[in-house]
Scaffold this motif. Structure first.
Motif, mmCIF file in Angstrom:
data_model
loop_
_atom_site.group_PDB
_atom_site.id
_atom_site.type_symbol
_atom_site.label_atom_id
_atom_site.label_comp_id
_atom_site.label_asym_id
_atom_site.label_seq_id
_atom_site.Cartn_x
_atom_site.Cartn_y
_atom_site.Cartn_z
ATOM 1 N N ALA A 162 -5.582 -1.431 -5.802
ATOM 2 C CA ALA A 162 -5.008 -0.373 -6.576
ATOM 3 C C ALA A 162 -4.661 -1.129 -7.961
ATOM 4 N N GLY A 163 -5.087 -0.150 -9.101
ATOM 5 C CA GLY A 163 -4.816 -0.656 -10.499
ATOM 6 C C GLY A 163 -3.063 -0.388 -10.800
ATOM 7 N N ASP A 208 -1.546 -7.130 -12.830
ATOM 8 C CA ASP A 208 -0.754 -5.852 -12.240
ATOM 9 C C ASP A 208 -1.431 -4.974 -11.358
ATOM 10 N N SER A 209 -2.297 -5.467 -10.645
ATOM 11 C CA SER A 209 -3.018 -4.611 -9.540
ATOM 12 C C SER A 209 -2.560 -5.047 -8.214
ATOM 13 N N GLN A 253 -2.383 11.255 2.414
ATOM 14 C CA GLN A 253 -1.040 11.532 2.636
ATOM 15 C C GLN A 253 -0.551 10.492 1.386
ATOM 16 N N LYS A 254 -0.874 9.489 1.494
ATOM 17 C CA LYS A 254 -0.436 7.960 0.944
ATOM 18 C C LYS A 254 -1.175 7.749 -0.596
ATOM 19 N N ILE A 255 -2.377 7.671 -0.593
ATOM 20 C CA ILE A 255 -3.384 7.435 -1.612
ATOM 21 C C ILE A 255 -3.522 8.514 -2.338
ATOM 22 N N ILE A 260 -3.012 7.221 -6.363
ATOM 23 C CA ILE A 260 -3.178 5.928 -6.431
ATOM 24 C C ILE A 260 -4.578 5.421 -6.518
ATOM 25 N N LYS A 261 -5.023 4.791 -7.589
ATOM 26 C CA LYS A 261 -6.299 4.473 -7.603
ATOM 27 C C LYS A 261 -6.410 2.938 -8.142
#
Length: 261
Positions: A162-163, A208-209, A253-255, A260-261
């Motif tokens: 994730a970035g 920062d990923s 549920q979480k992504i 979140i990508k």
């Protein structure tokens, strides 16, 4: 002091709030020694105070009987009562753990608090007496609802880069740290009155990923209802899910839910 005003004493209301917070949220999120004992301490304090207000002429008796009832309930001697209730579809349960009896220390403190004269207690207009009684009844019942815990121990190899910085990821997913890179969190199955504990590996990458790995699907906890206990269908549903099914739930549920990508 008028009896109805006693239900508005701050420490009593705080104890009810903590009891509900612990049983409905903290236990599911953290599931540790502290959350296990917190309900016993605040529950004993709130339960004895509540009934001593309802039966104000028997304050000492209420506190004494509360202690005796707690000892009996927490011992193996009470199993026949639980079995009897289950025969009528009443899903109460408890774990036999004699270390819980340390919570009895709160009773003499609660008694001193109960008999103190408190001046200037004001009723809360938005919280009338019947509402307080209803909330208290729900809190006491919810604490004793039958629950069933089971191991799943499924391994997963799902990974996403994730970035987003790791600190932001931890806040979004709401995890409990186990080590510097290993975390636990829950997948919720409200229609099945259950939650599933999973293990994640989360590590920093360049720019920062963050790398997120769904390591394991660990266990489930299913809560019953007052009149039907724990549903075997709900338990079977969780046991029959494949790793791929849990991975899809994790993504949803979480992504996806947290974008979140």
């Amino acid at each position: 002091m008028k009896n109805d005003k006693l239900l508005y004493r701050k420490l009593f209301l705080v104890s009810i709030f903590l009891l509900l917070l612990n049983d409905l949220y903290l236990k599911e999120q953290f599931h540790n020694f502290l959350t296990g004992k917190l309900s016993d301490f605040v529950g004993l304090f709130a339960f004895s105070y509540f009934f001593s207000v309802l039966f104000k002429k028997n304050i000492k008796l209420i506190y004494f009987l509360t202690g005796i009832l707690f000892i009996f309930w927490k011992s193996s001697s009470s199993q026949f009562v639980i079995d009897y209730l289950h025969n009528f579809g009443i899903g109460f349960d408890r774990i036999v753990d004699y270390s819980d009896l340390f919570a009895l220390l709160v009773l003499p403190l609660g008694y001193r608090y109960r008999i103190q004269n408190s001046i200037g207690i004001e009723k809360m207009r938005f919280l009338p007496k019947p509402i307080i009684i209803g909330i208290c009844s729900f809190a006491f019942i919810a604490t004793s609802l039958q629950k069933e815990f089971g191991e799943l121990n499924l391994k997963s190899d799902y990974t996403i880069n994730a970035g987003i910085p790791k600190d932001s990821i931890l806040k979004l997913i709401r995890v409990n740290p186990i080590t510097k890179t290993k975390y636990h969190t829950n997948l919720e199955f409200p229609n099945k009155r259950s939650y599933v504990r999973i293990s994640l590996l989360i590590s920093k990458l360049e720019n920062d990923s963050t790398k997120i790995e769904l390591d394991s699907i660990l266990s489930f906890t299913t809560t019953g209802t007052i009149f039907s206990g724990v549903s075997k269908k709900n338990i079977d549903y969780l046991k029959n899910l494949r790793v791929e099914d849990y991975e899809k739930e994790f993504i949803e549920q979480k992504i996806k839910r947290n974008k979140i990508k």
